[in-house]
Design a protein around this motif. Structure first.
Motif, mmCIF file in Angstrom:
data_model
loop_
_atom_site.group_PDB
_atom_site.id
_atom_site.type_symbol
_atom_site.label_atom_id
_atom_site.label_comp_id
_atom_site.label_asym_id
_atom_site.label_seq_id
_atom_site.Cartn_x
_atom_site.Cartn_y
_atom_site.Cartn_z
ATOM 1 N N GLN A 114 -3.947 4.785 3.580
ATOM 2 C CA GLN A 114 -4.435 3.418 3.436
ATOM 3 C C GLN A 114 -4.707 2.785 4.794
ATOM 4 O O GLN A 114 -5.703 2.112 4.995
ATOM 5 C CB GLN A 114 -3.420 2.569 2.672
ATOM 6 C CG GLN A 114 -3.306 2.921 1.220
ATOM 7 C CD GLN A 114 -2.189 2.147 0.535
ATOM 8 O OE1 GLN A 114 -1.465 1.388 1.168
ATOM 9 N NE2 GLN A 114 -2.056 2.358 -0.762
ATOM 10 N N THR A 115 -3.824 3.010 5.741
ATOM 11 C CA THR A 115 -3.983 2.442 7.073
ATOM 12 C C THR A 115 -5.198 3.039 7.772
ATOM 13 O O THR A 115 -5.981 2.322 8.403
ATOM 14 C CB THR A 115 -2.721 2.694 7.920
ATOM 15 O OG1 THR A 115 -1.589 2.200 7.211
ATOM 16 C CG2 THR A 115 -2.802 2.006 9.254
ATOM 17 N N SER A 117 -7.884 4.280 6.394
ATOM 18 C CA SER A 117 -9.138 3.819 5.786
ATOM 19 C C SER A 117 -9.486 2.407 6.244
ATOM 20 O O SER A 117 -10.651 2.054 6.363
ATOM 21 C CB SER A 117 -9.049 3.877 4.256
ATOM 22 O OG SER A 117 -8.112 2.940 3.783
ATOM 23 N N LYS A 118 -8.493 1.587 6.544
ATOM 24 C CA LYS A 118 -8.756 0.240 7.023
ATOM 25 C C LYS A 118 -9.232 0.237 8.469
ATOM 26 O O LYS A 118 -9.943 -0.651 8.899
ATOM 27 C CB LYS A 118 -7.501 -0.629 6.891
ATOM 28 C CG LYS A 118 -7.164 -0.953 5.452
ATOM 29 C CD LYS A 118 -5.919 -1.799 5.358
ATOM 30 C CE LYS A 118 -5.591 -2.057 3.905
ATOM 31 N NZ LYS A 118 -4.337 -2.775 3.749
ATOM 32 N N ARG A 119 -8.845 1.257 9.222
ATOM 33 C CA ARG A 119 -9.239 1.348 10.623
ATOM 34 C C ARG A 119 -10.594 2.034 10.786
ATOM 35 O O ARG A 119 -11.090 2.159 11.877
ATOM 36 C CB ARG A 119 -8.209 2.147 11.408
ATOM 37 C CG ARG A 119 -6.916 1.434 11.622
ATOM 38 C CD ARG A 119 -6.064 2.252 12.546
ATOM 39 N NE ARG A 119 -4.717 1.736 12.585
ATOM 40 C CZ ARG A 119 -3.691 2.402 13.033
ATOM 41 N NH1 ARG A 119 -3.862 3.638 13.482
ATOM 42 N NH2 ARG A 119 -2.503 1.871 13.050
#
Length: 126
Positions: A114-115, A117-119
């Protein structure tokens, strides 16, 4: 009626709490069966074992000077409790630890995904 420590009597459940059950004994006195004294197996919810107005056989395990009476159902029927209930499977500490580690690794990898994909994914520069 004089109640002696160690004697076994029959009583009626008059109340249930999260820590035990109150039992009315012959003579009108009331005693407490602590949740740990209900059955040989671990009791999470006392309502699965007892209901109000149930007749129960109890052993008097303590009578203090203030009149509090400690009772035990499992000590009154030790052989009956052991024979009727199969103990639930209890995983060993190692099994519990392995399960925890597996679940922890899964949560950690989900969090990393998740982290990332946000970056903008791996290898991206700011």
């Amino acid at each position: 009626m004089s109640l002696e420590q160690g004697s076994i009597v029959e009583g009626i459940v008059t109340g249930i709490t999260n820590f035990g059950a109150f039992v009315e004994l012959p003579g009108g006195q009331t005693g407490l069966v602590h949740i740990s004294e209900v059955a040989e197996v671990y009791v999470k919810d006392i309502n699965e074992f007892l209901k109000v107005n149930d007749k129960v056989k109890v052993r008097i395990i303590s009578v203090d000077p203030k009149g509090k009476i400690g009772l035990s159902i499992k000590q009154a029927n030790p052989s009956a409790n052991r024979g009727n209930r199969k103990p639930k499977f209890q995983p060993s500490f190692e099994d519990k630890l392995a399960k925890f580690m597996k679940e922890s690794d899964e949560r950690l990898s989900d969090l990393k995904r998740q982290t990332d994909s946000k970056r903008g994914g791996r290898g991206s520069k700011f």
